[in-house]
Design a protein around this motif. Sequence first.
Motif, mmCIF file in Angstrom:
data_model
loop_
_atom_site.group_PDB
_atom_site.id
_atom_site.type_symbol
_atom_site.label_atom_id
_atom_site.label_comp_id
_atom_site.label_asym_id
_atom_site.label_seq_id
_atom_site.Cartn_x
_atom_site.Cartn_y
_atom_site.Cartn_z
ATOM 1 N N TYR A 124 0.753 14.922 33.355
ATOM 2 C CA TYR A 124 0.938 15.085 34.787
ATOM 3 C C TYR A 124 0.266 16.326 35.339
ATOM 4 N N LEU A 125 0.004 17.325 34.498
ATOM 5 C CA LEU A 125 -0.618 18.558 34.948
ATOM 6 C C LEU A 125 -2.072 18.595 34.495
ATOM 7 N N LYS A 126 -2.916 19.293 35.250
ATOM 8 C CA LYS A 126 -4.342 19.331 34.969
ATOM 9 C C LYS A 126 -4.803 20.772 34.699
ATOM 10 N N PRO A 127 -5.630 20.968 33.654
ATOM 11 C CA PRO A 127 -6.131 22.310 33.355
ATOM 12 C C PRO A 127 -7.307 22.690 34.255
ATOM 13 N N SER A 128 -7.651 23.960 34.255
ATOM 14 C CA SER A 128 -8.796 24.444 35.020
ATOM 15 C C SER A 128 -9.899 24.878 34.067
ATOM 16 N N SER A 129 -11.104 25.100 34.605
ATOM 17 C CA SER A 129 -12.242 25.505 33.774
ATOM 18 C C SER A 129 -12.743 26.877 34.227
ATOM 19 N N GLN A 130 -13.580 27.508 33.416
ATOM 20 C CA GLN A 130 -14.113 28.806 33.770
ATOM 21 C C GLN A 130 -15.555 28.915 33.291
ATOM 22 N N THR A 131 -16.304 29.809 33.958
ATOM 23 C CA THR A 131 -17.710 29.993 33.626
ATOM 24 C C THR A 131 -17.839 30.852 32.371
ATOM 25 N N ARG A 173 -21.759 22.554 28.547
ATOM 26 C CA ARG A 173 -21.523 22.448 29.990
ATOM 27 C C ARG A 173 -20.044 22.224 30.279
ATOM 28 N N ARG A 174 -19.406 21.401 29.460
ATOM 29 C CA ARG A 174 -17.994 21.116 29.670
ATOM 30 C C ARG A 174 -17.144 22.379 29.530
ATOM 31 N N GLN A 175 -17.656 23.357 28.810
ATOM 32 C CA GLN A 175 -16.923 24.614 28.620
ATOM 33 C C GLN A 175 -17.282 25.669 29.661
ATOM 34 N N LEU A 476 -13.250 20.802 22.254
ATOM 35 C CA LEU A 476 -14.381 21.080 23.130
ATOM 36 C C LEU A 476 -14.809 22.543 23.045
ATOM 37 N N ASP A 477 -13.845 23.426 22.886
ATOM 38 C CA ASP A 477 -14.143 24.862 22.896
ATOM 39 C C ASP A 477 -14.850 25.347 21.642
ATOM 40 N N GLN A 478 -14.766 24.595 20.557
ATOM 41 C CA GLN A 478 -15.236 25.107 19.272
ATOM 42 C C GLN A 478 -16.719 25.449 19.264
ATOM 43 N N LEU A 549 -16.699 10.448 25.170
ATOM 44 C CA LEU A 549 -17.953 9.693 25.147
ATOM 45 C C LEU A 549 -19.022 10.354 25.999
ATOM 46 N N ASP A 550 -18.591 11.007 27.063
ATOM 47 C CA ASP A 550 -19.545 11.710 27.921
ATOM 48 C C ASP A 550 -20.266 12.813 27.165
ATOM 49 N N THR A 551 -19.597 13.450 26.201
ATOM 50 C CA THR A 551 -20.268 14.491 25.413
ATOM 51 C C THR A 551 -21.368 13.902 24.543
ATOM 52 N N LEU A 552 -21.333 12.595 24.339
ATOM 53 C CA LEU A 552 -22.377 11.897 23.582
ATOM 54 C C LEU A 552 -23.311 11.128 24.508
#
Length: 560
Positions: A124-131, A173-175, A476-478, A549-552
């Motif tokens: 139900y909750l969504k995370p945020s991203s950072q540059t 990019r996702r990170q 994703l972060d690795q 799948l988008d990462t591929l």
Amino acid sequence: MENIDASLPLRITPTVRALSSALRGKRENACESSRENSDRILFSETEKLWFKESSAKNLRTRDFLSPTTMLNTLYADGQVPPAVMSRVRSLRGSGVLPVAGGEVMCEGLRVRVDRAAAFRAVLYLKPSSQTQGCVVLNCPALHPKPNTATPDTLTLGQLRTVLLADHMGVLLRRQGFTVSYCPMLPEDCEMITFLQALGINWPKAPANWTNEEQEDKVQEALESSPYREREKERGRRTRERRKAEEGENKGALRVNLKRVFQEEGLLGYDPSLGTCTVHRDSVSHLAQLDRATASSMATALHVTSCQDEFRQQQIAVLWRASGATHTQRHLVCGPVKTLGSQLTAAQYLQLRRGQMKEASEMKYGDQVEGQTWDDIISVMTSATVRFELLSTVHTSPVTLDVQREGGVSTKGPRGGVFVMYNCARLHTLFDSYERGVEKGVYPEIPEGSQLDFSALKEEGEWLLLFNYLIPFSELLDQSGQALSCDGGGARVNIKTEQMCKFLVSLSKDFSSYYNRVHVLGEPLPHLFNQMFCRLYLLRALRELYHSALDTLNLPPIRQL
């Protein structure tokens, strides 16, 4: 229910750290005789105090475990003090999973997560991203040597590096990284069309574009480089070698690469790098790198095959000799071997596409025709190729069965096809639900705040959340973390195979759950809460599939 800090998504790593801190706590009651040993374990290997469970069998009774051997090391006779147990049971913090309880059993201290709270927080909750920063992905296989590579000259090993560079670009990019690619390819070349068939949108340069001005600048920088070898520095052997070459390289520009990496303190480079003769293709390569990194102090990640690694190290050190100060890392791929005949990248893709079409016709018959099926077969072919070449640790060799009877299959857990099939099953499920809503059989899904997620009691549901939905963000972060980690060498080892393995494992567990649980049940009001909770879970799973799948660079297949 435990209040959860929504400033960070729930994650495994901060939970393990918080559990370790709670278990460590104040150690007045710890066994003095083991203090020295336990200090070493606690402060240098704190991540080993706890283990995250993953098997369905163990998840029935616990989610995290601190084994008895560890408790015996920390506390006399393994007796965990009440104050420590209280800290473990009341665990909280940003990004930390809410704990429902903990108890000491024969196998150790086991902890269960408040699953209803975790389901609510994750679904139900969504995370945020950072540059994060800037990365240039350089793919030496695509640089002209001296001519631009074509699908018929590209080897399977080089194709692996291109696919890996593309995958890394999306991951970074996702990170939050700004990512660019090198080199640019002529927009009308065969390679652009070939890469597009694999879902790769490589940067293009106009047909009349030239980089000669930048090449001239690179040439001038190398000519004035302090590492350029002058005639008097070359010595007798160099003069004799040049004489033996009968003037072939007379007047050629030479740079002492060994001096560069020794004096610049570059670690991890081949000690046999010596004096390099600068050819025009090298200057072109460096000019492309200069163009790609002109706007920022980016990290250059050279994605190369093991066969081309020495040459790329030459280019990297030569770039440093020209005055470039960018951080450079090398992601080196093992070779691709084939059982049977040797194939170029173009022949391999053609073979797999033909096999995919045959397999689809055998399963679906005459309906396999028209543009829709052409598109499906193209995506499935791309998925097959990517999973075959990217599912293995990047430093290890890949062995492909290119015999026609080896083929590809639309059945069983066979990599890309199996993953795409299960993604399509999720779309089919939601299509069925939406048709039920249109017919008035089911109501619309309410807001998550109106649902009681404690209805998700099936073991497969927690397994999907705990093993996939929660760990995905850390997966994703690795790549970014590994890239920024200063390991003291030129090479960087990133677990690039994990996304493919993650998707295959996810598909196996989802398939098992889907075959066992009837999600769209009878349209009875007292069953709706559980159905809606399951739909929330599977909707999050569908988004996870799309994201992975988008990462591929693979679009989801919505119908099979």
